[in-house]
Enzyme design. Structure first.
Site, PDB file in Angstrom:
ATOM      1  N   CYS A  21     -12.015   2.645  -9.619  1.00 49.93           N
ATOM      2  CA  CYS A  21     -12.739   3.347  -8.463  1.00 49.93           C
ATOM      3  C   CYS A  21     -12.712   4.827  -8.527  1.00 49.93           C
ATOM      4  CB  CYS A  21     -11.598   3.255  -7.071  1.00 49.93           C
ATOM      5  SG  CYS A  21     -12.390   3.708  -5.494  1.00 49.93           S
TER       6      CYS A  21
ATOM      7  N   GLU B 226     -10.344  -3.491  -5.800  1.00 45.52           N
ATOM      8  CA  GLU B 226      -9.093  -2.826  -5.907  1.00 45.52           C
ATOM      9  C   GLU B 226      -7.955  -3.283  -5.068  1.00 45.52           C
ATOM     10  OE1 GLU B 226      -8.152   2.232  -5.906  1.00 45.52           O
ATOM     11  OE2 GLU B 226      -9.780   1.391  -4.687  1.00 45.52           O
TER      12      GLU B 226
ATOM     13  N   LYS C  96      -4.593   3.199 -12.820  1.00 46.08           N
ATOM     14  CA  LYS C  96      -5.863   4.279 -12.382  1.00 46.08           C
ATOM     15  C   LYS C  96      -5.086   5.371 -12.555  1.00 46.08           C
ATOM     16  CE  LYS C  96      -8.133   5.102  -7.555  1.00 46.08           C
ATOM     17  NZ  LYS C  96      -8.208   4.860  -6.387  1.00 46.08           N
TER      18      LYS C  96
END
Length: 558
Positions: free
Chosen positions: A154, A48, A117
């Site tokens: 994530c 990430e 994200k």
């Protein structure tokens, strides 16, 4: 029609980037891609926000930083024109919809996809909603050389927002997840359960690539892995170690199956905690450009384990230990400190503090006239020691290692501008009994990557004797605190578990003791706000995780 591939070799780049070092991170990414190419990889999965380093915090608000990150991403994408492996790498991207925590997928010399994200964490150590905007919508899988890959980022797999299931429904065959998941005790089990839950929901194999390295208080422990569609562990990479491992996936009748990958052994609790502290200290010192460190070696357990961690992390030549005796320093402490320094092989100096302390007392005689001698005079000893260490830091460029444990910091048994002086504290999030456990463990083991010696590096007498600050005659910590096993249990209830006084008393603790410890915990908040950063080991460390007001009159009275 192009035949779909039956084999996909994915390299997991479990690496240690540095926040803000965009050029350095790009160089590290390139080196890993070259390594993966030599191993025959088709695709390299990075972690990430790799190009930025994670977490970049308010650097993301700086336009020049965003520009540097995107430029690096474009340069890296151009590298893929060489016919080698494609890449999935994390970077912040500013778009019309906002500034996003993103990944790019590059192959054939160009960026073939971007993904943003969606689920931004805003709890504990995370505050991504402060600097990022969530992706505008769930984006479908990316077609990479005939394989449809879903790429949640994530937190997208940690919540119950259905992202993995949606990716499966839109045709994804396999999910690759770049992560920046910090360490705390037993975190690997938590990650495995999170991924198993998502595999059950979406029916696809999920690869979890995790960052490695220390970033201020946070430790990223790597331990990347995958859970197959059958809900079993497909591969497990090492913890606390950089690695570029190539995983071979084969297409079968029921989808993709891992046919080749590492199955590393994960360290037990004490080893994991010790290695987290060691990695955190090493990266903080090295990434911030300190050549060496200095600490006060008192002959007590806290400074001894910090000395061992410093030698293990940096090497004996980079630690200077200083014993600063006063009239209350025992012969045992002098011997124990010397024995510890000798066992570790580090430089050891003795700097008596009688003259500076007596000088302070003389200077204050008139101001203190008519008052009773007590804790104020005791703290002058600690502050004299802190001043000497900071002077050495200023003169020689050494970072001062702070040595207070979580039990002491919880109840305020630490002196501002004294033993709290320093740049970093490797045991800040370890309770006293955990310090003892790790000391015993280190005397019997040398952790992988440690630069220190084998054998007993913390003298047995340091572990066995009653702990004392030695600020007055015959002083021990237990003069004014309950025994550490009792104190630590109460503190874990109050800090880690947010338990009420009645519930703690029900565990068998004395009510007056519990209420006193709760009071000490609250009134020491102002000290903790001024403390050096330190390694996060527990679920709730002081600072990022636990943010109580300094001005606070609440007390739990049932």
């Amino acid at each position: 029609m192009t035949k779909k591939p039956d084999i996909l070799r994915i390299a997991i780049a479990q690496l240690n980037p540095t926040v803000g070092d965009v050029a350095g991170n790009l160089a590290k990414a390139r080196e890993a891609r070259a390594d993966a190419a030599r191993q025959g990889a088709d695709l390299v999965l990075y972690t990430e926000l790799f190009l930025a380093g994670y977490p970049p915090e308010d650097l993301v608000l700086k336009p020049a930083f965003l520009k540097a990150c995107e430029k690096a991403a474009q340069e890296f994408a151009a590298d893929t024109a060489d016919g080698g492996p494609g890449v999935i790498i994390g970077t912040p991207l500013k778009r019309k919809s906002g500034t996003h925590n993103s990944i790019i997928v590059a192959d054939g010399g160009k960026i073939i996809a971007e993904r943003y994200k969606l689920d931004l964490p805003n709890y504990g150590e995370f505050d991504e909603k402060r600097v990022f905007q969530a992706g505008p919508e769930i984006q479908g899988p990316v077609n990479f050389r005939g394989v449809r890959i879903g790429i949640p980022i994530c937190e997208d797999i940690w919540g119950d927002v259905g992202i993995c299931e949606s990716l499966a429904e839109s045709g994804a065959e396999i999910l690759l997840v770049p992560n920046g998941s910090p360490y705390y005790r037993a975190k690997i089990d938590v990650r495995h359960q999170v991924v198993i839950r998502q595999v059950i929901e979406c029916g696809l194999p999920i690869t979890y690539a995790n960052q490695l390295g220390g970033q201020d208080e946070l430790i990223f422990d790597g331990a990347s892995f995958a859970i197959g569609a059958d809900k079993t562990l497909a591969f497990q990479m090492s913890q606390f170690e950089e690695a570029v491992d190539v995983i071979t996936w084969k297409r079968g009748e029921d989808g993709w199956v891992c046919s080749e990958g590492p199955m590393s052994k994960i360290p037990e609790r004490e080893e994991a905690d010790y290695r987290a502290c060691m990695l955190g200290l090493r990266d903080y010192v090295n990434k911030n450009g300190f050549k060496n460190v200095v600490l006060g070696l008192s002959g007590g357990i806290d400074s001894a384990i910090c000395a061992a961690l410093a030698v293990d992390a940096l090497g004996e030549e980079r630690l200077r230990a200083v014993m600063m005796p006063y009239r209350y320093t025992s012969k045992d402490s002098l011997k124990d400190a010397e024995d510890c320094a000798r066992a570790l092989g580090c430089r050891y100096d003795i700097v008596p503090i009688f003259e500076p302390v007596e000088g302070f007392l003389h200077t204050l005689t008139q101001l203190f006239e008519g008052t009773k001698e007590g804790i104020t005079e005791e703290n002058l000893q600690s502050r004299a020691r802190g001043t000497i260490l900071m002077a050495m830091s200023n003169k020689f460029g050494s970072m001062v290692v702070t040595t207070g444990n979580k039990s002491e910091m919880s109840v305020g048994y630490a002196t501002l501008y004294g033993d709290m002086n320093g740049g970093f504290n490797p045991i800040k999030d370890l309770y006293k009994m955990q310090v003892y456990a790790l000391s015993r463990w280190r005397n019997n083991h040398v952790p992988p990557g440690a630069l220190g010696p084998s054998g007993e590096v913390i003298p047995k007498n340091i572990i066995d004797k009653a702990p004392s600050a030695e600020l007055r005659e015959n002083q021990t910590d237990q003069d004014s605190l309950p025994p550490y096993p009792v104190l630590d249990d109460i503190l874990e209830c109050l800090v880690e578990n947010e338990m009420g006084v009645d519930d703690i008393v029900a565990r068998g603790h004395d009510r007056a003791t519990v209420t006193r410890i709760e009071h000490l915990l609250y009134i020491a908040e102002y000290k903790r706000r001024q403390a050096a950063p330190g390694v996060k080991i527990t679920r709730k460390n002081f600072g990022r995780d636990r943010r109580y007001p300094i001005t606070n009159r609440f007390r739990d009275r049932g």
